[in-house]
Structure formats: structure tokens, C-alpha cells
Motif scaffolding. Structure first.
Motif, PDB file in Angstrom:
ATOM      1  N   ALA A 107     -14.526  -3.908  48.172  1.00  0.00           N
ATOM      2  CA  ALA A 107     -13.460  -4.866  47.567  1.00  0.00           C
ATOM      3  C   ALA A 107     -12.191  -5.155  48.507  1.00  0.00           C
ATOM      4  N   ALA A 108     -11.855  -4.319  49.009  1.00  0.00           N
ATOM      5  CA  ALA A 108     -10.941  -4.418  50.110  1.00  0.00           C
ATOM      6  C   ALA A 108     -11.451  -5.248  51.224  1.00  0.00           C
ATOM      7  N   VAL A 109     -12.456  -4.764  51.634  1.00  0.00           N
ATOM      8  CA  VAL A 109     -12.979  -5.475  53.182  1.00  0.00           C
ATOM      9  C   VAL A 109     -13.349  -7.009  52.523  1.00  0.00           C
ATOM     10  N   LEU A 110     -13.971  -7.286  51.492  1.00  0.00           N
ATOM     11  CA  LEU A 110     -14.299  -8.435  51.213  1.00  0.00           C
ATOM     12  C   LEU A 110     -13.157  -9.393  50.916  1.00  0.00           C
ATOM     13  N   ALA A 111     -12.008  -8.831  50.271  1.00  0.00           N
ATOM     14  CA  ALA A 111     -10.955  -9.753  50.086  1.00  0.00           C
ATOM     15  C   ALA A 111     -10.144  -9.995  51.373  1.00  0.00           C
ATOM     16  N   ALA A 112     -10.092  -9.137  52.297  1.00  0.00           N
ATOM     17  CA  ALA A 112      -9.718  -9.391  53.719  1.00  0.00           C
ATOM     18  C   ALA A 112     -10.314 -10.443  54.357  1.00  0.00           C
ATOM     19  N   CYS A 113     -11.493 -10.404  54.401  1.00  0.00           N
ATOM     20  CA  CYS A 113     -12.301 -11.486  55.218  1.00  0.00           C
ATOM     21  C   CYS A 113     -12.191 -12.890  54.621  1.00  0.00           C
ATOM     22  N   THR A 114     -12.225 -12.897  53.240  1.00  0.00           N
ATOM     23  CA  THR A 114     -12.146 -13.951  52.433  1.00  0.00           C
ATOM     24  C   THR A 114     -10.925 -14.530  52.993  1.00  0.00           C
ATOM     25  N   ARG A 115      -9.649 -13.978  52.754  1.00  0.00           N
ATOM     26  CA  ARG A 115      -8.386 -14.350  53.203  1.00  0.00           C
ATOM     27  C   ARG A 115      -8.296 -15.041  54.565  1.00  0.00           C
TER      28      ARG A 115
END
Ligand code: 2HG
Ligand code: ZN
Length: 458
Positions: A58-66
Motif C-alpha cells: 500500500a505504501a509503495v503504490l501510494a508513493a508511486c501514484t503521488r
């Protein structure tokens, strides 16, 4: 191939989420993850990230999307349509560390992390007195996450259905980091949209699967395998249809031809399985709680169109017969990156298709070679063509158009990926594709997840 750089802010965010050891940027370590199994599809990635659990995904995907950086989820990287490798600088999110495995022996189900291999699910099921309904040649590398994301098929679809038929629920992470989880595993659970069914087969374009609850099926411990030779494809296909109707214990039914068999024998130094050479071969497996040999022999042995047959009732003999079929993929790959066209035909169209597809390829590419094999029990033929440049897709188009003209599906079990995107319209109407885009837009509005895969541009 130019390797894109990982933006420094994103690198810091990823390292903070998974630890710096699990943000891999060393090119020597990245190459194995940048090309698909066929060698036909691939590109460069700035980094491979190895989250340990759902919260880290979840943290990885949120960071990439941001950061506005796209990702491609990857499991065993055994996909064959270019859907599990970076093509335009996506970050690879590798799910190999998600190894949760909880078997409920009483209920007959298992909750497995995305990184667990199919072989491990099978072993865990067997240890609990059950069996897992999916089996495929890449069982030791293919993972739960990948097989759920692609709705993988395999050799037991005719008995148990594809992966989607095993999925009781999934846990998946959306592009913005929200977790959607429904792992209760109730068989009767009629509470609205089937999100697990939607995510299954979405090829990493809607969410990243982190775990799945999979149903198990009763173990069928006694198995018999028969390999029959036929004078031609129509005879083989007709017999396969008769056996499907007559043998209630049938769990697999596979077709291959003499050119493929000879290639496998040459490449792996195997003896030919039957005394004579036949044009077409059908391998059948029956499995039951008691010995199914007599029931299988009644159908296969008595079939007037069979030229010759070999039977194996022990595990070693069964593996030996299966090898002639399962080794096709590896033997063909050794000739150079093949074009893989995994298609289904209605039973009545199969004999004509087998004839016409060879002609269609020969007409466009006289120097190419066409290899046919597959799961005849569900009308699934793997058309492999070697001797073509990787980017030359005229043959792909001609074969897929022939499939559609016969009322078939352009993807039986491997998915669309990037390989078949240009021909999805042959099977899916403009209205259906508009729904695909609407669903994609709702779940992944920024287009972070596996761009360019499965969903054609509007
Ligand atoms: C199989 O049935 C796999 O062995 C791979 O689906 C098929 O190599 C192929 O084309
Ligand atoms: Zn297959």
C-alpha cells in the motif's frame, strides 16, 4: 536500452516504506525482471521494489501514484503476453516476499499470499487431505498473485475450471494505497459486486493482488495416464470429444502433433513414447478415489480411431508421458522468441482451424514454423510460431482473425497483456470496451497500474 532514473523523492519514499535493501536499482539485478519468459516482450525499469506485506504494498503504490510513476506488478514472471514486465520505465513491484499460507483443512480452503507458488499451494492442500484445482507446467515459479491476476488456466480446467473458479475472495491494494479485502472464504456470499471476480483476470490493471482465499477440491489420489496416437487431427479431436463424454473421471485432455513431439524428443534426448509415428497425439489423465484404469481403458482401448496407445498407472510413468506435452513450451523457446497465440475454438471448428491456421501462417511467412498443442478438452490450442521477428505481428493478426471468424476466443488462458491488445476488439464490443475503460478509470484514475496492458486506449 536506456534505463530511466528513479526520482530521488520517490526513492526516499520507497526506501522508507520497504527498507533500502528492498529497493533494487543495480542493473545487473534488474535484467532478469525486465524481459518476459518468451524473451519477446520487455523494457527497462528504474527499480524493483520488494514489499514484505500488504501494508508495504500500500505504501509503495501510494508513493508511486503521488510521484506520477507507473508500476508493473510481478510474481514468477511466467506470463506469456508481456503483461508482467516493464515496457516504458515502470517500477516493478515484486510480490515474492508475500508468503502467507493458512490452510483451513476443515472448510477446504487456503488463504495464500501473492508470492506463494502454485506448487506450494498444491503441497499444502495435499498435506491437508485436499487438492488445489489449478495445475500448470510453470507450477514451481507461477505465483498465487500472478495466477489470480491473469485468471490462469492450465491442465485441469476441464475438471475444475480456471483460477477464477477457485477464488473465494481476494485482498488487493488500489493505486492510491487503499486496501480492499474480502478473505472470509464463504462459498455462499451474495453481497453485491464480485470484486474478486473482477480483479481476477484484470492483469494488474485495477489493483495489486496481495492474497487470495482459494477453494480446495477433494483429492483424487489414484491416477492413470494414457497417450494415444492418431492418423490425423480430426480423428484425434473426435476421440477427445467422445472420451470427455464417456469418462467421468477425466481430469486432463491434451493434444499435440508429431513435429512438436519430435522437437521435444530431440531437445531433451527422450525416447519416442510409441512404437510408430502418428500425426496427432492425445494425452488423457483420469483420476479418482479408486483405480480409474479400467474405465479409461474401456473408452481409449476400444476406440476405433486410435492407432496405438501407451498407458501409465504409476507416478513415474505418468510423469514420463506428461513430459512429452509439458516440455513443448521450453523446446519451442529454445528456437528463439516465439509468437504465442493462445486461443479457444468451439469444438466443431477445431479440425478446420488446425488445418487453416497452418496455411494462414505459411501464406504470410513461408519460412516460419507453426507449432500446435494445447488443452483439447476445453478447445484451447496454443499456436506458437517461430522464425518471425519479435515485432512483426502480421501473423498474429491473421491467426486471431481466423479464430474470431470461427467464433473462438483470442485468449483462452494467458490473457491479453500487450501481445493481443490490438485485437481485443475482435472479441469485445465497443460498449464492452467502454465499460473496461470506465472501470479502469474508477479504480486507477491516474493510470498507475500496468499502463498499456489489457485496456485499449479510448
Ligand atoms: C501450457 O499449456 C502453457 O503449457 C504454455 O499454457 C503454452 O507455451 C505455450 O504456448
Ligand atoms: Zn496452456
Amino acid at each position: 536500452m536506456d534505463r530511466p532514473a528513479l526520482p530521488p523523492d520517490l526513492r526516499r519514499a520507497l526506501e522508507a516504506s520497504v527498507g533500502s535493501d528492498h529497493v533494487v536499482v543495480d542493473p545487473d539485478l534488474l535484467v532478469a525482471h525486465e524481459r518476459d519468459w518468451t524473451g519477446r516482450f520487455g523494457g527497462a525499469t528504474p527499480a524493483l521494489v520488494r514489499p514484505a506485506d500488504t501494508a508495504q504494498v500500500a505504501a509503495v503504490l501510494a508513493a508511486c501514484t503521488r510521484a506520477g510513476v507507473a508500476v508493473v506488478p510481478q510474481g514468477g514472471n511466467t506470463g506469456l503476453v508481456g503483461g508482467s514486465v516493464p515496457r516504458r520505465g515502470e517500477v516493478v513491484v515484486h510480490l515474492g516476499r508475500l508468503q502467507r499460507l493458512d490452510v483451513d483443512a476443515h472448510a477446504g480452503r487456503v488463504v495464500a499470499g501473492a508470492g506463494v507458488t502454485v506448487a506450494r499451494v498444491q503441497e499444502a492442500a495435499a498435506a491437508a487431505g485436499w487438492s488445489y484445482g489449478v495445475d500448470l507446467a510453470s507450477r514451481d515459479s507461477a505465483t498465487v498473485g500472478g495466477t489470480v491476476a491473469t485468471n490462469a488456466g492450465g491442465i485441469h480446467v476441464l475438471r475444475h475450471g480456471p483460477t477464477r473458479s477457485q477464488v473465494l475472495g481476494v485482498e488487493a491494494v488500489l493505486a492510491d494505497g487503499r486496501v480492499v479485502s474480502h478473505l472470509g472464504g464463504l462459498v455462499k456470499d451474495n453481497t453485491g459486486y464480485d470484486l474478486a471476480g473482477l480483479v481476477c483476470g484484470s492483469e494488474g490493471t485495477l489493483a495489486v493482488v496481495t492474497a487470495a482465499c482459494l477453494r480446495l477440491v477433494p483429492a483424487l489420489p489414484v491416477r492413470t495416464v494414457a497417450l494415444a496416437g492418431f492418423a490425423d487431427a480430426p480423428r484425434a479431436i473426435r476421440a477427445a470429444g467422445r472420451w470427455r463424454r464417456a469418462v467421468s473421471d477425466l481430469v486432463a485432455e491434451e493434444l499435440f502433433f508429431d513435429d512438436g513431439l519430435s522437437l521435444v524428443c530431440e531437445q531433451f534426448g527422450l525416447p519416442r513414447p510409441l512404437r510408430a509415428t502418428h500425426d496427432a497425439y492425445v494425452l488423457v489423465e483420469a483420476a479418482a478415489a479408486d483405480d480409474p484404469t479400467e474405465r479409461l481403458a474401456e473408452a481409449v482401448g476400444a476406440d476405433p480411431e486410435v492407432g496405438e496407445v501407451a498407458v501409465a498407472t504409476d507416478a513415474g510413468g505418468a510423469e514420463r508421458l506428461w513430459r512429452y506435452r509439458e516440455a513443448h513450451t521450453e523446446a519451442i523457446n529454445a528456437l528463439g522468441p516465439p509468437h504465442k497465440l493462445d486461443v479457444t475454438l468451439p469444438e466443431s471448428a477445431l479440425p478446420a482451424f488446425v488445418r487453416e491456421v497452418r496455411d494462414a501462417v505459411a501464406h504470410l511467412a513461408p519460412d516460419a514454423r507453426t507449432w500446435l498443442f494445447g488443452h483439447v478438452g476445453d478447445g484451447n490450442v496454443h499456436v506458437n510460431v517461430t522464425g518471425l521477428a519479435p515485432e512483426d505481428d502480421r501473423v498474429d493478426g491473421a491467426v486471431l482473425e481466423l479464430v474470431a471468424a470461427h467464433g473462438g476466443s483470442i485468449s483462452a488462458e494467458h490473457g491479453i497483456g500487450v501481445a493481443k491488445l490490438d485485437w481485443l476488439h475482435l472479441n469485445r464490443s465497443p460498449e464492452e470496451l467502454a465499460v473496461f475503460r470506465a472501470v479502469k478509470g474508477a479504480l486507477d484514475p491516474d493510470g498507475t497500474l500496468n499502463p498499456g496492458v489489457l485496456v485499449p486506449p479510448g
